[in-house]
Design an enzyme around this catalytic site. Sequence first.
Site, mmCIF file in Angstrom:
data_model
loop_
_atom_site.group_PDB
_atom_site.id
_atom_site.type_symbol
_atom_site.label_atom_id
_atom_site.label_comp_id
_atom_site.label_asym_id
_atom_site.label_seq_id
_atom_site.Cartn_x
_atom_site.Cartn_y
_atom_site.Cartn_z
ATOM 1 C CB SER A 141 6.410 4.802 -1.639
ATOM 2 O OG SER A 141 5.687 5.800 -0.936
ATOM 3 C CE1 TYR A 154 3.228 5.516 -6.169
ATOM 4 C CE2 TYR A 154 2.968 5.685 -3.790
ATOM 5 C CZ TYR A 154 3.738 5.850 -4.926
ATOM 6 O OH TYR A 154 5.010 6.345 -4.821
#
Length: 256
Positions: A141, A154
């Site tokens: 990401s 995350y």
Amino acid sequence: MNQGVSRIAIVTGGAYGIGRGIVQEFVKHGDTAVIADRDAERGAALEASLRADGKPALFVPVDVRQESQVQELMKKVAQTFGRIDVLCNNAGIERYHPANEYTADDWNAIHETNLRGAFLCAKYAYPLLRESKGCIVQISSVQGIANEPQIAAYAATKAGLLALTRGMAVDFAADGVRVNAVCPGAVQTGMMEVFLKQEAKPEEVVQKIGKSIPLGRVGQPEDIAQAVYFLASPAASYITGATLVVDGGLLSRLSL
């Protein structure tokens, strides 16, 4: 990696969102997709839909946090197809909290899914990937490179996934197995939908996010899927240990 032959591509978290788009991209090119997902209803439905269209697909229920289930996944694929050509580690979860408000359970769930799960899948797929001179594509990401607020746990897993990618690329190169990562930006599916459910006017929010991106729109699953397919293709045969950012230019713009 074989050319002109249908490949076997495992996509974790393949029943929904970006994973579903990746599955559809591989079968579009004639490859066989293994939909590895813990959502039995969505996984079975996607398998049935693809098969109805004459596309080769197999759903295998798996929770990537469970080592024994990952082992069974690879065993089933080996027994069914005798090979693995591509492993796409896409399964992931996120939870939004200020860094000091994450619980230990939050931390464990996120890390066991996003990072440990990718490690386990790569570990147990490797013997067959080595035989096929296959490849691994990790879905990281932009949060692994630069962060928005309330997403530290995350982001830590996604940054860790980039380091894992580089380490595996170095370790596996002698066996002809390539390992690369894709870093999606804002994509209108899956995780974004959880965020949008909290908004009174979700479409307006999507448009606003799109305006903040240099290319002027939010990404779609196929944008990520095409990048994954490229990295898994012979066209990328000299690429390993790389990070491909697919974010519409999001990380390139300074916030002034």
